[in-house]
Design a protein around this motif. Structure first.
Motif, PDB file in Angstrom:
ATOM      1  N   ARG A 152      23.136 -10.162 -21.123  1.00 44.09           N
ATOM      2  CA  ARG A 152      22.176  -9.873 -20.045  1.00 44.09           C
ATOM      3  C   ARG A 152      20.768  -9.709 -20.615  1.00 44.09           C
ATOM      4  NH1 ARG A 152      23.911  -5.181 -16.306  1.00 44.09           N
ATOM      5  NH2 ARG A 152      25.331  -6.825 -15.713  1.00 44.09           N
ATOM      6  N   THR A 153      20.665  -9.040 -21.747  1.00 49.03           N
ATOM      7  CA  THR A 153      19.363  -8.830 -22.381  1.00 49.03           C
ATOM      8  C   THR A 153      18.804 -10.146 -22.904  1.00 49.03           C
ATOM      9  OG1 THR A 153      20.018  -6.593 -23.008  1.00 49.03           O
ATOM     10  CG2 THR A 153      18.158  -7.556 -24.197  1.00 49.03           C
ATOM     11  N   ILE A 154      19.651 -10.943 -23.527  1.00 48.32           N
ATOM     12  CA  ILE A 154      19.210 -12.247 -24.037  1.00 48.32           C
ATOM     13  C   ILE A 154      18.666 -13.092 -22.897  1.00 48.32           C
ATOM     14  CG2 ILE A 154      19.974 -14.411 -25.095  1.00 48.32           C
ATOM     15  CD1 ILE A 154      22.041 -12.714 -26.672  1.00 48.32           C
TER      16      ILE A 154
ATOM     17  N   ASP B  40      10.181 -14.759 -21.215  1.00 47.56           N
ATOM     18  CA  ASP B  40       9.322 -15.453 -22.183  1.00 47.56           C
ATOM     19  C   ASP B  40       9.977 -16.774 -22.574  1.00 47.56           C
ATOM     20  OD1 ASP B  40       7.404 -16.123 -24.003  1.00 47.56           O
ATOM     21  OD2 ASP B  40       7.675 -14.363 -25.274  1.00 47.56           O
ATOM     22  N   TYR B  41      10.053 -17.660 -21.603  1.00 53.22           N
ATOM     23  CA  TYR B  41      10.755 -18.922 -21.801  1.00 53.22           C
ATOM     24  C   TYR B  41      10.115 -19.764 -22.899  1.00 53.22           C
ATOM     25  CZ  TYR B  41      13.384 -23.132 -20.784  1.00 53.22           C
ATOM     26  OH  TYR B  41      14.204 -24.223 -20.899  1.00 53.22           O
ATOM     27  N   ASP B  42       8.794 -19.698 -23.027  1.00 52.96           N
ATOM     28  CA  ASP B  42       8.109 -20.494 -24.058  1.00 52.96           C
ATOM     29  C   ASP B  42       8.580 -20.120 -25.460  1.00 52.96           C
ATOM     30  OD1 ASP B  42       6.697 -21.832 -22.107  1.00 52.96           O
ATOM     31  OD2 ASP B  42       4.903 -20.584 -22.309  1.00 52.96           O
ATOM     32  N   SER B  43       8.750 -18.836 -25.716  1.00 57.48           N
ATOM     33  CA  SER B  43       9.207 -18.436 -27.052  1.00 57.48           C
ATOM     34  C   SER B  43      10.655 -18.880 -27.275  1.00 57.48           C
ATOM     35  CB  SER B  43       9.060 -16.934 -27.273  1.00 57.48           C
ATOM     36  OG  SER B  43       9.996 -16.207 -26.526  1.00 57.48           O
ATOM     37  N   PHE B  44      11.447 -18.876 -26.213  1.00 53.70           N
ATOM     38  CA  PHE B  44      12.819 -19.363 -26.337  1.00 53.70           C
ATOM     39  C   PHE B  44      12.824 -20.850 -26.680  1.00 53.70           C
ATOM     40  CE2 PHE B  44      16.353 -21.622 -24.319  1.00 53.70           C
ATOM     41  CZ  PHE B  44      17.393 -21.122 -25.068  1.00 53.70           C
TER      42      PHE B  44
ATOM     43  N   HIS C 220       2.930  -7.007 -30.451  1.00 52.48           N
ATOM     44  CA  HIS C 220       3.083  -8.312 -31.089  1.00 52.48           C
ATOM     45  C   HIS C 220       1.872  -9.171 -30.754  1.00 52.48           C
ATOM     46  CE1 HIS C 220       7.575  -7.332 -30.639  1.00 52.48           C
ATOM     47  NE2 HIS C 220       7.213  -7.066 -31.867  1.00 52.48           N
ATOM     48  N   PRO C 221       0.928  -9.295 -31.688  1.00 51.68           N
ATOM     49  CA  PRO C 221      -0.272 -10.088 -31.434  1.00 51.68           C
ATOM     50  C   PRO C 221       0.048 -11.575 -31.235  1.00 51.68           C
ATOM     51  CG  PRO C 221      -0.338  -9.062 -33.618  1.00 51.68           C
ATOM     52  CD  PRO C 221       0.933  -8.667 -32.982  1.00 51.68           C
ATOM     53  N   ALA C 222      -0.945 -12.313 -30.772  1.00 52.64           N
ATOM     54  CA  ALA C 222      -0.761 -13.728 -30.438  1.00 52.64           C
ATOM     55  C   ALA C 222      -0.206 -14.537 -31.609  1.00 52.64           C
ATOM     56  CB  ALA C 222      -2.086 -14.325 -29.970  1.00 52.64           C
ATOM     57  N   GLU C 223      -0.644 -14.230 -32.821  1.00 54.49           N
ATOM     58  CA  GLU C 223      -0.155 -14.970 -33.985  1.00 54.49           C
ATOM     59  C   GLU C 223       1.347 -14.814 -34.154  1.00 54.49           C
ATOM     60  OE1 GLU C 223      -2.494 -12.581 -34.204  1.00 54.49           O
ATOM     61  OE2 GLU C 223      -4.341 -13.567 -34.793  1.00 54.49           O
ATOM     62  N   VAL C 224       1.845 -13.657 -33.808  1.00 53.93           N
ATOM     63  CA  VAL C 224       3.277 -13.389 -33.918  1.00 53.93           C
ATOM     64  C   VAL C 224       4.014 -14.037 -32.750  1.00 53.93           C
ATOM     65  CG1 VAL C 224       5.023 -11.556 -33.892  1.00 53.93           C
ATOM     66  CG2 VAL C 224       2.931 -11.272 -35.226  1.00 53.93           C
ATOM     67  N   ARG C 225       3.454 -13.912 -31.543  1.00 54.26           N
ATOM     68  CA  ARG C 225       4.112 -14.469 -30.359  1.00 54.26           C
ATOM     69  C   ARG C 225       4.209 -15.987 -30.402  1.00 54.26           C
ATOM     70  NH1 ARG C 225       0.558 -10.986 -27.778  1.00 54.26           N
ATOM     71  NH2 ARG C 225      -0.518 -12.779 -26.913  1.00 54.26           N
ATOM     72  N   SER C 226       3.368 -16.641 -31.157  1.00 57.05           N
ATOM     73  CA  SER C 226       3.410 -18.105 -31.218  1.00 57.05           C
ATOM     74  C   SER C 226       4.350 -18.625 -32.307  1.00 57.05           C
ATOM     75  CB  SER C 226       2.001 -18.664 -31.438  1.00 57.05           C
ATOM     76  OG  SER C 226       1.497 -18.250 -32.691  1.00 57.05           O
ATOM     77  N   HIS C 227       4.956 -17.724 -33.071  1.00 60.07           N
ATOM     78  CA  HIS C 227       5.886 -18.127 -34.129  1.00 60.07           C
ATOM     79  C   HIS C 227       7.190 -18.614 -33.511  1.00 60.07           C
ATOM     80  CE1 HIS C 227       8.565 -17.800 -37.597  1.00 60.07           C
ATOM     81  NE2 HIS C 227       7.480 -17.838 -38.348  1.00 60.07           N
ATOM     82  N   ASN C 228       7.805 -19.602 -34.144  1.00 59.58           N
ATOM     83  CA  ASN C 228       9.022 -20.180 -33.565  1.00 59.58           C
ATOM     84  C   ASN C 228      10.239 -19.248 -33.607  1.00 59.58           C
ATOM     85  OD1 ASN C 228       9.634 -20.410 -36.265  1.00 59.58           O
ATOM     86  ND2 ASN C 228       9.573 -22.634 -36.306  1.00 59.58           N
ATOM     87  N   MET C 229      10.154 -18.144 -34.309  1.00 63.13           N
ATOM     88  CA  MET C 229      11.262 -17.187 -34.331  1.00 63.13           C
ATOM     89  C   MET C 229      10.947 -15.917 -33.535  1.00 63.13           C
ATOM     90  SD  MET C 229      13.820 -18.427 -35.909  1.00 63.13           S
ATOM     91  CE  MET C 229      13.898 -20.116 -36.458  1.00 63.13           C
ATOM     92  N   TYR C 230       9.888 -15.953 -32.737  1.00 63.44           N
ATOM     93  CA  TYR C 230       9.501 -14.777 -31.960  1.00 63.44           C
ATOM     94  C   TYR C 230      10.595 -14.361 -30.973  1.00 63.44           C
ATOM     95  CZ  TYR C 230       6.974 -11.698 -28.820  1.00 63.44           C
ATOM     96  OH  TYR C 230       6.610 -10.622 -28.054  1.00 63.44           O
ATOM     97  N   PHE C 231      11.289 -15.321 -30.419  1.00 65.44           N
ATOM     98  CA  PHE C 231      12.378 -15.007 -29.491  1.00 65.44           C
ATOM     99  C   PHE C 231      13.404 -14.087 -30.170  1.00 65.44           C
ATOM    100  CE2 PHE C 231      16.574 -16.070 -27.645  1.00 65.44           C
ATOM    101  CZ  PHE C 231      16.344 -15.660 -26.341  1.00 65.44           C
TER     102      PHE C 231
ATOM    103  N   LEU D 238      12.818 -12.185 -32.758  1.00 61.49           N
ATOM    104  CA  LEU D 238      12.167 -10.898 -33.018  1.00 61.49           C
ATOM    105  C   LEU D 238      12.271  -9.995 -31.799  1.00 61.49           C
ATOM    106  CD1 LEU D 238      10.496  -9.041 -34.837  1.00 61.49           C
ATOM    107  CD2 LEU D 238       8.448 -10.122 -33.899  1.00 61.49           C
ATOM    108  N   GLN D 239      12.109 -10.553 -30.622  1.00 63.39           N
ATOM    109  CA  GLN D 239      12.258  -9.771 -29.405  1.00 63.39           C
ATOM    110  C   GLN D 239      13.678  -9.216 -29.280  1.00 63.39           C
ATOM    111  OE1 GLN D 239      10.023 -11.291 -25.778  1.00 63.39           O
ATOM    112  NE2 GLN D 239      10.243 -13.141 -27.023  1.00 63.39           N
ATOM    113  N   LEU D 240      14.649 -10.030 -29.668  1.00 59.95           N
ATOM    114  CA  LEU D 240      16.040  -9.565 -29.625  1.00 59.95           C
ATOM    115  C   LEU D 240      16.267  -8.432 -30.621  1.00 59.95           C
ATOM    116  CD1 LEU D 240      18.024 -12.921 -29.328  1.00 59.95           C
ATOM    117  CD2 LEU D 240      17.378 -11.329 -27.503  1.00 59.95           C
TER     118      LEU D 240
END
Length: 161
Positions: free
Chosen positions: A23-25, A32-36, A141-152, A154-156
């Motif tokens: 459910r959390t995933i 944040d579908y873009d990070s996924f 999480h600043p923009a540089e972090v949110r744009s990383h391909n593993m940010y999804f 990181l949120q988990l």
């Protein structure tokens, strides 16, 4: 094996996905579908590279990808996010301290006339309010972090902690 089967195999080998309720995933994915999408594309690329090297994809390969590629990136991203946040907080506090020191020094030394003292006291209250605003505006999480391909992921990790 199809890409869908390979990705399904990876899902079972990535410990981060095992520690977080489905459910959390799904909630994070929807929010944040873009990070996924960045994460999914990066994962597909890693799998393609392994397949390109004529390697058989097995549970061991999935574990290897997880431990050698994915988890180190997530750990680094977590450390980077924390460092950027601390840096932003330090900058905000030092800027505030400098202004406060200048005003205080002016009041104590008599450089600011006594009749203006009340104005600066009010300004100090406003300054304190601004500090609160600045600190609350500093992103976890600043923009540089949110744009990383593993940010999804990181949120988990953040959700699992």
């Amino acid at each position: 094996m199809s890409m869908r089967e390979l990705l399904d195999q990876m899902r079972h080998e990535i410990p981060l996905l095992m520690d977080v309720p489905m459910r959390t995933i799904l909630r994070i994915r929807q929010a944040d579908y873009d990070s996924f999408v960045l994460y999914r594309n990066a994962l597909q690329q890693v799998i393609r590279e392994h397949l390109r090297n004529d390697r058989q994809f097995s549970k061991d390969t999935a574990r290897e990808i997880c431990s050698d590629v994915i988890l180190p990136q997530v750990r680094k991203l977590k450390v980077d996010a924390r460092a950027r946040r601390r840096s932003a907080v330090r900058k905000a506090l030092s800027a505030t301290a400098a202004v406060s020191a200048a005003v205080g020094l002016g009041l104590v030394s008599g450089m600011i006339r006594p009749e203006l003292e009340r104005v600066f006291q009010i300004g100090g209250v406003v300054l304190a309010g601004k500090v609160g605003d600045i600190l609350s505006a500093i992103e976890k999480h600043p923009a540089e972090v949110r744009s990383h391909n593993m940010y999804f992921l990181l949120q988990l990790v953040t959700q699992a902690d």
